[in-house]
Motif scaffolding. Sequence first.
Motif, PDB file in Angstrom:
ATOM      1  N   ARG A  29      -6.688   0.000   7.492  1.00  0.00           N
ATOM      2  CA  ARG A  29      -5.454  -0.393   6.827  1.00  0.00           C
ATOM      3  C   ARG A  29      -4.980   0.785   5.996  1.00  0.00           C
ATOM      4  O   ARG A  29      -5.707   1.755   5.797  1.00  0.00           O
ATOM      5  CB  ARG A  29      -5.679  -1.617   5.940  1.00  0.00           C
ATOM      6  N   VAL A  30      -3.763   0.686   5.455  1.00  0.00           N
ATOM      7  CA  VAL A  30      -3.186   1.793   4.715  1.00  0.00           C
ATOM      8  C   VAL A  30      -3.027   1.464   3.231  1.00  0.00           C
ATOM      9  O   VAL A  30      -3.555   2.173   2.367  1.00  0.00           O
ATOM     10  CB  VAL A  30      -1.819   2.194   5.315  1.00  0.00           C
ATOM     11  N   TRP A  31      -2.325   0.372   2.913  1.00  0.00           N
ATOM     12  CA  TRP A  31      -1.907   0.157   1.531  1.00  0.00           C
ATOM     13  C   TRP A  31      -3.061  -0.130   0.585  1.00  0.00           C
ATOM     14  O   TRP A  31      -3.124   0.442  -0.508  1.00  0.00           O
ATOM     15  CB  TRP A  31      -0.872  -0.971   1.479  1.00  0.00           C
ATOM     16  N   GLY A  32      -3.960  -1.022   0.964  1.00  0.00           N
ATOM     17  CA  GLY A  32      -5.075  -1.325   0.080  1.00  0.00           C
ATOM     18  C   GLY A  32      -5.905  -0.097  -0.258  1.00  0.00           C
ATOM     19  O   GLY A  32      -6.110   0.231  -1.440  1.00  0.00           O
ATOM     20  N   PRO A  33      -6.405   0.636   0.754  1.00  0.00           N
ATOM     21  CA  PRO A  33      -7.158   1.855   0.460  1.00  0.00           C
ATOM     22  C   PRO A  33      -6.354   2.897  -0.308  1.00  0.00           C
ATOM     23  O   PRO A  33      -6.902   3.584  -1.173  1.00  0.00           O
ATOM     24  CB  PRO A  33      -7.529   2.367   1.863  1.00  0.00           C
ATOM     25  N   ALA A  34      -5.052   3.017  -0.009  1.00  0.00           N
ATOM     26  CA  ALA A  34      -4.234   4.002  -0.715  1.00  0.00           C
ATOM     27  C   ALA A  34      -4.128   3.670  -2.201  1.00  0.00           C
ATOM     28  O   ALA A  34      -4.176   4.564  -3.062  1.00  0.00           O
ATOM     29  CB  ALA A  34      -2.841   4.069  -0.094  1.00  0.00           C
ATOM     30  N   LEU A  35      -4.004   2.388  -2.518  1.00  0.00           N
ATOM     31  CA  LEU A  35      -3.925   1.991  -3.922  1.00  0.00           C
ATOM     32  C   LEU A  35      -5.248   2.222  -4.642  1.00  0.00           C
ATOM     33  O   LEU A  35      -5.268   2.677  -5.791  1.00  0.00           O
ATOM     34  CB  LEU A  35      -3.516   0.520  -4.013  1.00  0.00           C
ATOM     35  N   VAL A  36      -6.358   1.935  -3.984  1.00  0.00           N
ATOM     36  CA  VAL A  36      -7.670   2.225  -4.575  1.00  0.00           C
ATOM     37  C   VAL A  36      -7.824   3.727  -4.802  1.00  0.00           C
ATOM     38  O   VAL A  36      -8.334   4.171  -5.829  1.00  0.00           O
ATOM     39  CB  VAL A  36      -8.798   1.675  -3.682  1.00  0.00           C
ATOM     40  N   GLY A  37      -7.374   4.523  -3.831  1.00  0.00           N
ATOM     41  CA  GLY A  37      -7.421   5.972  -3.990  1.00  0.00           C
ATOM     42  C   GLY A  37      -6.561   6.451  -5.145  1.00  0.00           C
ATOM     43  O   GLY A  37      -6.918   7.404  -5.852  1.00  0.00           O
ATOM     44  N   SER A  38      -5.432   5.783  -5.373  1.00  0.00           N
ATOM     45  CA  SER A  38      -4.563   6.152  -6.497  1.00  0.00           C
ATOM     46  C   SER A  38      -5.249   5.867  -7.832  1.00  0.00           C
ATOM     47  O   SER A  38      -5.084   6.625  -8.797  1.00  0.00           O
ATOM     48  CB  SER A  38      -3.243   5.381  -6.420  1.00  0.00           C
ATOM     49  N   TRP A  39      -6.006   4.779  -7.898  1.00  0.00           N
ATOM     50  CA  TRP A  39      -6.808   4.506  -9.098  1.00  0.00           C
ATOM     51  C   TRP A  39      -7.799   5.644  -9.329  1.00  0.00           C
ATOM     52  O   TRP A  39      -7.961   6.125 -10.459  1.00  0.00           O
ATOM     53  CB  TRP A  39      -7.512   3.170  -8.918  1.00  0.00           C
ATOM     54  N   GLY A  40      -8.455   6.104  -8.256  1.00  0.00           N
ATOM     55  CA  GLY A  40      -9.390   7.217  -8.380  1.00  0.00           C
ATOM     56  C   GLY A  40      -8.710   8.491  -8.834  1.00  0.00           C
ATOM     57  O   GLY A  40      -9.234   9.218  -9.696  1.00  0.00           O
TER      58      GLY A  40
END
Length: 241
Positions: free
Chosen positions: A91-102
């Motif tokens: 998937r794209v959005w969920g992992p991208a948002l977690v990466g943005s937190w990082g």
Amino acid sequence: MRTLTPAGPAPIAGPADPTPRRLLLCGVVAGPLFVIAFLAQGALRPHYDPLRHPVSSLALGPGGWVQAVNFVVAGLLTLAFAAGLRRTLRRVWGPALVGSWGAGLIGAGVFTADPVSGYPQGTPDLLSEYGSTHAALHDYLSLAGFAAMAAACLVFGVGFARDRELGWATYSVASGAGFTVAMALATIAFSQNPALVAHGGLFQRVAVTIGWAWLTLLALRLLRRRPAGPRTPAGRPRRPS
């Protein structure tokens, strides 16, 4: 035919490639390591009040480099976890948002905050109306990370709901809501609101603990899933018809 959700869980990549599982393990380690580190520093630092002062203030004064490193290490581990989510869930959005937190965590470690609420000892409650450039970068990057965490909870919650996993859907949405409310209260407290200022650190710690607990449990959940079944030539799991 059942459609796959945009962010909900999917089977892991399979036993032949251990890399996704190693990346998911980073998500198990990141939160507890970060929380234990700032709790220990807060307990040992002279004149630091965990109920009043923000976690970011631990990066100021003697020994402040420890918290700066804590931010960066937690951020790098979270980015690795996000990569594991991307490879596992496709998937794209969920992992991208977690990466943005990082990424926000790394930014918070690179750019230190200004003194606030009287820490370090002898500094004013609020340094100035606008603050320094590095503190502004710290605040903007942190805010982006906070927003990404809240959005990730919502996106995953929607995915779980579409997969009819109502327990995890409810937990994800509730985590996002609790994180947002607690962080908003912390922000108001750190702006020296008389009714809340004495508990700004507590509100922030509640928010951070909620967010990290959700990420850690999500990582554990995905690690416990069995490897994927039959796959299409493109590498995606076959959809049940």
